[in-house]
Design a protein around this motif. Sequence first.
Motif, PDB file in Angstrom:
ATOM      1  N   ALA A  78       0.821  -1.207   0.000  1.00  0.00           N
ATOM      2  CA  ALA A  78       0.000   0.000   0.000  1.00  0.00           C
ATOM      3  C   ALA A  78       0.854   1.257   0.000  1.00  0.00           C
ATOM      4  N   ASP A  79       1.988   1.239   0.730  1.00  0.00           N
ATOM      5  CA  ASP A  79       2.826   2.425   0.794  1.00  0.00           C
ATOM      6  C   ASP A  79       3.657   2.633  -0.473  1.00  0.00           C
ATOM      7  N   GLN A  80       3.613   1.679  -1.408  1.00  0.00           N
ATOM      8  CA  GLN A  80       4.351   1.805  -2.658  1.00  0.00           C
ATOM      9  C   GLN A  80       3.455   2.134  -3.846  1.00  0.00           C
ATOM     10  N   THR A  99      -5.480  -3.440  -8.308  1.00  0.00           N
ATOM     11  CA  THR A  99      -4.491  -3.403  -7.235  1.00  0.00           C
ATOM     12  C   THR A  99      -4.803  -4.485  -6.212  1.00  0.00           C
ATOM     13  N   ILE A 100      -3.746  -4.968  -5.547  1.00  0.00           N
ATOM     14  CA  ILE A 100      -3.946  -5.956  -4.486  1.00  0.00           C
ATOM     15  C   ILE A 100      -3.865  -5.324  -3.109  1.00  0.00           C
ATOM     16  N   PRO A 104     -10.146  -0.200   0.820  1.00  0.00           N
ATOM     17  CA  PRO A 104     -10.655   0.540  -0.347  1.00  0.00           C
ATOM     18  C   PRO A 104      -9.751   1.674  -0.810  1.00  0.00           C
ATOM     19  N   GLU A 105      -8.739   2.020  -0.018  1.00  0.00           N
ATOM     20  CA  GLU A 105      -7.934   3.201  -0.340  1.00  0.00           C
ATOM     21  C   GLU A 105      -7.153   3.044  -1.647  1.00  0.00           C
ATOM     22  N   GLY A 106      -6.633   1.825  -1.900  1.00  0.00           N
ATOM     23  CA  GLY A 106      -5.849   1.619  -3.116  1.00  0.00           C
ATOM     24  C   GLY A 106      -6.683   1.799  -4.368  1.00  0.00           C
ATOM     25  N   LEU A 107      -7.900   1.254  -4.362  1.00  0.00           N
ATOM     26  CA  LEU A 107      -8.795   1.404  -5.502  1.00  0.00           C
ATOM     27  C   LEU A 107      -9.167   2.874  -5.693  1.00  0.00           C
ATOM     28  N   ALA A 108      -9.394   3.571  -4.598  1.00  0.00           N
ATOM     29  CA  ALA A 108      -9.714   4.995  -4.688  1.00  0.00           C
ATOM     30  C   ALA A 108      -8.556   5.774  -5.307  1.00  0.00           C
ATOM     31  N   LEU A 109      -7.327   5.403  -4.964  1.00  0.00           N
ATOM     32  CA  LEU A 109      -6.160   6.087  -5.519  1.00  0.00           C
ATOM     33  C   LEU A 109      -6.037   5.837  -7.020  1.00  0.00           C
ATOM     34  N   LEU A 110      -6.280   4.602  -7.463  1.00  0.00           N
ATOM     35  CA  LEU A 110      -6.260   4.310  -8.897  1.00  0.00           C
ATOM     36  C   LEU A 110      -7.256   5.198  -9.637  1.00  0.00           C
TER      37      LEU A 110
END
Length: 307
Positions: A78-80, A99-100, A104-110
Amino acid sequence: MRVLLVGAGAVGIVFHRAIEQQKGSEVTFLLHKGKPKLLRTKIIDSTTNELRVREHPLAVEVGGRLPVVDTVLFCVRADQLDQAIDDVGPLAPGTRLATITPGPEGLALLRQKHPGHPAARIAPAFMAYFEDDVVQLWHPPFVKSPVISEGDAADLAFAQELAHALDAGGVPAQAREHMMPGVDAGGDALKVLLGAYAIAKYDADALAADRELLTLLGEAVGEAVTLGGAPGVVGFLARKTAGPLLRASILSATRLPSRWSTMWRVHGPKIDAQTRGAVAALVDRAHALNKPASALEAMNARLQVQA
């Protein structure tokens, strides 16, 4: 599918192998400059002892000319993720993203960085780690990795295609329009479990022998499940049972995968800073939501002193 796979860790290698099993699919690793290009990927299934080897997988370096792809899969921590998205650079219209990263934060960032592109998140439901140059892989029985769209029809169609490719390639997966209630709460509980492992120096035997730490773990898991949003009766039962079940599992080696202890002795120190950050973030979230956090605070304090 023509996939650019960002991240050559154990999970990335498992997904690489699965997607390439689909006829007509092609997967290219994106590697940082200075890192040797992968010569081969080797995976051994811990259940069947089957060894699978892929000679000379395709790879390109960050900053180099990228292949034409229709999908980018981020298999990074997540931090990368933020930097990994920047490493890929501009995308052609219609390129799909996944993203793996947990939560939900990673999907929101994409979606923030590439609005309008179909996007999904994968919650890997397997254990994979390096042992020397071989990826050890373990699939729990009857469990499939959800591929979640959390969006419109284009996102769901992409999630279904990706889940089908993984499932056909030997990684049980299932597309879902929305994450199952309480699953993110389970992810928060896992962060707490990793925090306890970090305090015990990633030694399962040491954790099992430390009754005080096990008690703290159970209390902190209950607080984390509340933060994760497990709803109604599910949330109540999870808060009441998660801690005791975890303690019982840790105390009974027969309930854990045989390679669990080995994996965390090897892998745990690599994500130590991320583990500390995850527990600290849970404390901050509890304060923001005005939720109980005394056990999380106590675990966080021990982790910070140990750092």
